[in-house]
Design an enzyme around this catalytic site. Structure first.
Site, PDB file in Angstrom:
ATOM      1  N   HIS A  81      85.319 -72.019 -27.450  1.00  0.00           N
ATOM      2  CA  HIS A  81      85.727 -73.188 -28.245  1.00  0.00           C
ATOM      3  C   HIS A  81      86.717 -74.079 -27.493  1.00  0.00           C
ATOM      4  O   HIS A  81      86.799 -75.267 -27.768  1.00  0.00           O
ATOM      5  CB  HIS A  81      86.306 -72.754 -29.599  1.00  0.00           C
ATOM      6  CG  HIS A  81      87.557 -71.943 -29.483  1.00  0.00           C
ATOM      7  ND1 HIS A  81      87.539 -70.582 -29.336  1.00  0.00           N
ATOM      8  CD2 HIS A  81      88.848 -72.315 -29.483  1.00  0.00           C
ATOM      9  CE1 HIS A  81      88.778 -70.143 -29.259  1.00  0.00           C
ATOM     10  NE2 HIS A  81      89.598 -71.170 -29.340  1.00  0.00           N
ATOM     11  N   VAL A 136      92.833 -77.196 -26.226  1.00  0.00           N
ATOM     12  CA  VAL A 136      93.799 -76.676 -27.203  1.00  0.00           C
ATOM     13  C   VAL A 136      93.046 -75.829 -28.220  1.00  0.00           C
ATOM     14  O   VAL A 136      91.876 -76.064 -28.503  1.00  0.00           O
ATOM     15  CB  VAL A 136      94.588 -77.793 -27.933  1.00  0.00           C
ATOM     16  CG1 VAL A 136      95.418 -78.593 -26.959  1.00  0.00           C
ATOM     17  CG2 VAL A 136      93.681 -78.687 -28.738  1.00  0.00           C
ATOM     18  N   ASP A 167      85.279 -77.289 -25.431  1.00  0.00           N
ATOM     19  CA  ASP A 167      84.876 -78.518 -26.121  1.00  0.00           C
ATOM     20  C   ASP A 167      86.015 -79.127 -26.923  1.00  0.00           C
ATOM     21  O   ASP A 167      85.862 -80.204 -27.485  1.00  0.00           O
ATOM     22  CB  ASP A 167      83.697 -78.229 -27.055  1.00  0.00           C
ATOM     23  CG  ASP A 167      82.465 -77.786 -26.280  1.00  0.00           C
ATOM     24  OD1 ASP A 167      82.234 -78.338 -25.185  1.00  0.00           O
ATOM     25  OD2 ASP A 167      81.758 -76.885 -26.752  1.00  0.00           O
ATOM     26  N   HIS A 168      87.113 -78.446 -27.023  1.00  0.00           N
ATOM     27  CA  HIS A 168      88.205 -78.897 -27.891  1.00  0.00           C
ATOM     28  C   HIS A 168      89.500 -78.924 -27.095  1.00  0.00           C
ATOM     29  O   HIS A 168      90.269 -77.971 -27.143  1.00  0.00           O
ATOM     30  CB  HIS A 168      88.328 -77.942 -29.069  1.00  0.00           C
ATOM     31  CG  HIS A 168      89.142 -78.482 -30.193  1.00  0.00           C
ATOM     32  ND1 HIS A 168      90.484 -78.278 -30.299  1.00  0.00           N
ATOM     33  CD2 HIS A 168      88.797 -79.231 -31.258  1.00  0.00           C
ATOM     34  CE1 HIS A 168      90.939 -78.852 -31.402  1.00  0.00           C
ATOM     35  NE2 HIS A 168      89.932 -79.424 -32.002  1.00  0.00           N
ATOM     36  N   PHE A 169      89.797 -79.854 -26.393  1.00  0.00           N
ATOM     37  CA  PHE A 169      89.149 -81.120 -26.083  1.00  0.00           C
ATOM     38  C   PHE A 169      88.840 -81.128 -24.604  1.00  0.00           C
ATOM     39  O   PHE A 169      89.626 -80.587 -23.838  1.00  0.00           O
ATOM     40  CB  PHE A 169      90.065 -82.282 -26.431  1.00  0.00           C
ATOM     41  CG  PHE A 169      90.395 -82.374 -27.893  1.00  0.00           C
ATOM     42  CD1 PHE A 169      89.516 -82.989 -28.771  1.00  0.00           C
ATOM     43  CD2 PHE A 169      91.568 -81.841 -28.406  1.00  0.00           C
ATOM     44  CE1 PHE A 169      89.813 -83.094 -30.120  1.00  0.00           C
ATOM     45  CE2 PHE A 169      91.867 -81.939 -29.754  1.00  0.00           C
ATOM     46  CZ  PHE A 169      90.984 -82.566 -30.617  1.00  0.00           C
TER      47      PHE A 169
END
Length: 157
Positions: free
Chosen positions: A30, A40, A33-35
């Protein structure tokens, strides 16, 4: 599929307080893609780790005789992002525990820095109330998975 957002308990005082660790790592998908370019841990996942810590504390205080469901989060405040390399320490304090459910206050720290704080309310439901079909095994994964850890830590009433 079950997702665990805590890595281990480092302290467990039955019916009172629990402390758990979450290591934030670039190995977690995760974060890619974040960010992009500034990874984060999403606040929703920090809150889920806080809820898991508090829910396990509440469930253990009733010897896991109820299914514990997150009912509401009346308060959640994020103070700073959690980044790869951070070690979050979740500290859950049991504020109220009844047959119907309970409430915890939980903080997330990275070192001395407060990352987030929350007030989390849980409901206790039976399998029928939760809509789980009869015959489906709903043995509490937390109870089974953490039993040896809690025994190692000499958690007792």
């Amino acid at each position: 599929m079950r997702w665990f957002w805590i890595d281990k308990f480092i302290e467990f005082q039955s019916g009172k307080q629990a402390r758990a660790v979450k290591n934030v790592s670039l190995a977690e998908e995760h974060l890619h893609d974040h960010f992009p370019g500034f990874p984060v841990m999403p606040c929703s996942l920090i809150m889920e780790g806080m809820a898991q810590t508090g829910g396990i504390l509440l469930g253990e205080s009733h010897q896991f005789k109820y299914l514990v469901f997150l009912a509401k989060v009346p308060k959640f405040v994020s103070h700073r992002p959690a980044r790869p390399g951070d070690q979050l320490i979740y500290t859950a304090t049991l504020q109220e525990s009844r047959d119907e459910g309970g409430m915890t206050m939980v903080t997330a720290h990275c070192g001395d820095e407060l990352v987030a704080e929350a007030e989390i309310v849980f409901a206790h439901l039976s399998e029928a109330e939760a809509g789980i079909p009869s015959g489906v095994s709903q043995k509490n994964v937390v109870e089974v998975g953490l039993a040896s850890l809690l025994a190692e830590m000499n958690v007792s009433k």
